[in-house]
Design an enzyme around this catalytic site. Structure first.
Site, PDB file in Angstrom:
ATOM      1  N   ASP A 138     -28.652 -13.030  33.233  1.00 43.28           N
ATOM      2  CA  ASP A 138     -27.376 -13.389  32.601  1.00 43.28           C
ATOM      3  C   ASP A 138     -26.823 -12.138  31.942  1.00 43.28           C
ATOM      4  OD1 ASP A 138     -26.153 -16.396  31.555  1.00 43.28           O
ATOM      5  OD2 ASP A 138     -25.410 -14.597  30.545  1.00 43.28           O
TER       6      ASP A 138
ATOM      7  N   GLY B 208     -27.056 -16.713  35.786  1.00 44.65           N
ATOM      8  CA  GLY B 208     -26.311 -17.578  34.873  1.00 44.65           C
ATOM      9  C   GLY B 208     -27.330 -18.443  34.154  1.00 44.65           C
ATOM     10  N   ALA B 209     -27.674 -18.030  32.923  1.00 45.73           N
ATOM     11  CA  ALA B 209     -28.681 -18.786  32.165  1.00 45.73           C
ATOM     12  C   ALA B 209     -27.994 -19.611  31.080  1.00 45.73           C
ATOM     13  CB  ALA B 209     -29.713 -17.834  31.579  1.00 45.73           C
TER      14      ALA B 209
ATOM     15  N   ASN C 156     -13.992 -17.347  38.834  1.00 46.51           N
ATOM     16  CA  ASN C 156     -15.366 -17.502  39.317  1.00 46.51           C
ATOM     17  C   ASN C 156     -15.595 -16.837  40.675  1.00 46.51           C
ATOM     18  OD1 ASN C 156     -16.126 -18.725  36.988  1.00 46.51           O
ATOM     19  ND2 ASN C 156     -16.215 -20.810  37.801  1.00 46.51           N
TER      20      ASN C 156
ATOM     21  N   HIS D 211     -16.538 -31.037  46.647  1.00 42.83           N
ATOM     22  CA  HIS D 211     -16.803 -31.448  45.262  1.00 42.83           C
ATOM     23  C   HIS D 211     -15.519 -31.295  44.446  1.00 42.83           C
ATOM     24  CE1 HIS D 211     -19.151 -32.160  41.693  1.00 42.83           C
ATOM     25  NE2 HIS D 211     -18.903 -30.965  41.182  1.00 42.83           N
TER      26      HIS D 211
END
Ligand code: NAD
Ligand code: LMR
Length: 318
Positions: free
Chosen positions: A36, A11-12, A98, A178
């Site tokens: 990516d 993931g860039a 995700n 989170h």
């Protein structure tokens, strides 16, 4: 000392590229490999960053993995692949999309970098860390989620803003998942060693706690097209450095609990000693009744996301 160390970043996008930039500027490792789906974007960023590294005389080179099979033998792999939330969304709304991406990515990480320490960043963070752990088959010390370093830094910056002094001397503490019910701990937060509770009124502390819990959403509401990335990336880079340099320092990290704090089969944020082997030790701090209740609520929220994955047969066939 870090010569020869390889850090993979899957993931860039905003967070991944900023982690890479931060590590490249520090010369934290010998090689950073970006992966990516948007290969040309990754290639452009890798070239740009390698040139920035040359400008500061850093030895770090940044390259691109065209396929997951090119992401070989990394010491650390950071996973930021996935969608960020948009205004009006909660992190939990990203669960199914995700989780699918994480599953696919982790399969490749386990195959091609089988000895790596994995740092998960994609949201919802605790559930994605759980998915990464289950899908990799790695021992729990090698799959760690980044969130506590970020949430504690946010709380510290809100404390500084409220006090008007103490910058750089604030140690704030946030545990739990989170999510919207993370657990900021004013009792364990200090300014130059002075307890926060001696410096601010309880209503001022309540405001800081609420703002910390809403810290990610506050930034999403301004950016509109995605979420925060400077502080998340720096927080991730701090964890990568702690592992590469074997610092044995304590950072709040999301890890799989096996009885610690009375919880099992769930991921939550707790103080962790980081070193070459990843999460080398989980520290159990004493919580009062109210803090225990908040931690319980937070763990239950993460458990309900794991339940949703199970109900959707997400882990079936493993
Ligand atoms: N844990 C935290 O505290 C924290 C903080 C910030 C962001 N995040 C999360 O991190 C994730 C990334 O955020 P961002 O702002 O960088 O998003 P972004 O959209 O800028 O970048 C995500 C990148 O992932 C890539 N990607 C998607 N699927 C992929 C796959 N299968 N393989 C390889 N690459 C793939 C996309 O092409 C994109 O470049 C989001 O889920 C966000 O919610 C978490
Ligand atoms: O808020 C988000 O969705 C991104 C991240 O989790 C954050 O806290 O900045």
């Amino acid at each position: 000392m870090n010569q020869g160390k390889r850090v993979g970043i899957v993931g860039a996008g905003n967070v991944g590229a900023t982690v890479a930039y931060s590590l490249a500027m520090l010369g934290s490792c010998h090689e950073i490999i970006l992966r990516d789906n948007k290969i040309d974007v990754a290639k452009g960023k890798a070239l740009d960053m390698s040139q920035a590294a040359s400008a500061v005389r850093s030895h770090t080179v940044v390259s691109v993995a065209e396929e997951m099979s090119d992401l070989t033998n990394c010491d650390v792999v950071v996973v930021t692949a996935g969608s960020p939330r948009l205004p009006g969304m909660s992190r939990d709304d990203l669960l199914m999309i995700n989780a699918k991406i994480t599953k696919e990515v982790i399969e490749g990480v386990a195959k091609y970098s089988p000895n790596a320490i994995v740092i998960m960043v994609s949201n919802p963070l605790d559930a994605m860390t759980y998915v990464a752990l289950k899908e990799s088959g790695f021992e729990r010390s090698r799959v760690i989620g980044m969130a506590g370093v970020l949430d504690s830094s946010r709380m510290a910056s809100f404390i500084q803003e409220k006090l008007g002094y103490g910058g750089g001397q604030i140690r704030a503490s946030v545990m739990g998942g989170h999510g919207d019910d993370m657990v900021p701990l004013p009792r364990y937060s200090t300014v130059a060693g002075v307890p926060l509770t001696d410096l601010l009124s309880s209503s001022e502390i309540d405001e800081i706690v609420a703002r910390t819990r809403n810290g990610g959403a506050e930034i999403v509401s301004y950016l509109k097209t995605g979420s925060a990335y400077y502080a998340p990336a720096k927080s991730t880079a701090i964890m990568v450095e702690a592992i590469l340099k074997d610092t044995k320092q304590i950072h709040p990290c999301a890890v799989y609990l096996e009885g610690e704090y009375g919880y099992s089969d769930v991921v939550s944020g707790v103080p962790v000693m980081l070193g070459t082997n990843g999460a080398e030790k989980i520290i159990e701090v004493t919580l009062d009744d109210m803090e225990k209740e908040m931690f319980k609520n937070s763990c239950n929220s993460v458990k309900s996301l794991i339940d949703t994955l199970n109900k959707n047969n997400f882990f079936e066939g493993e």
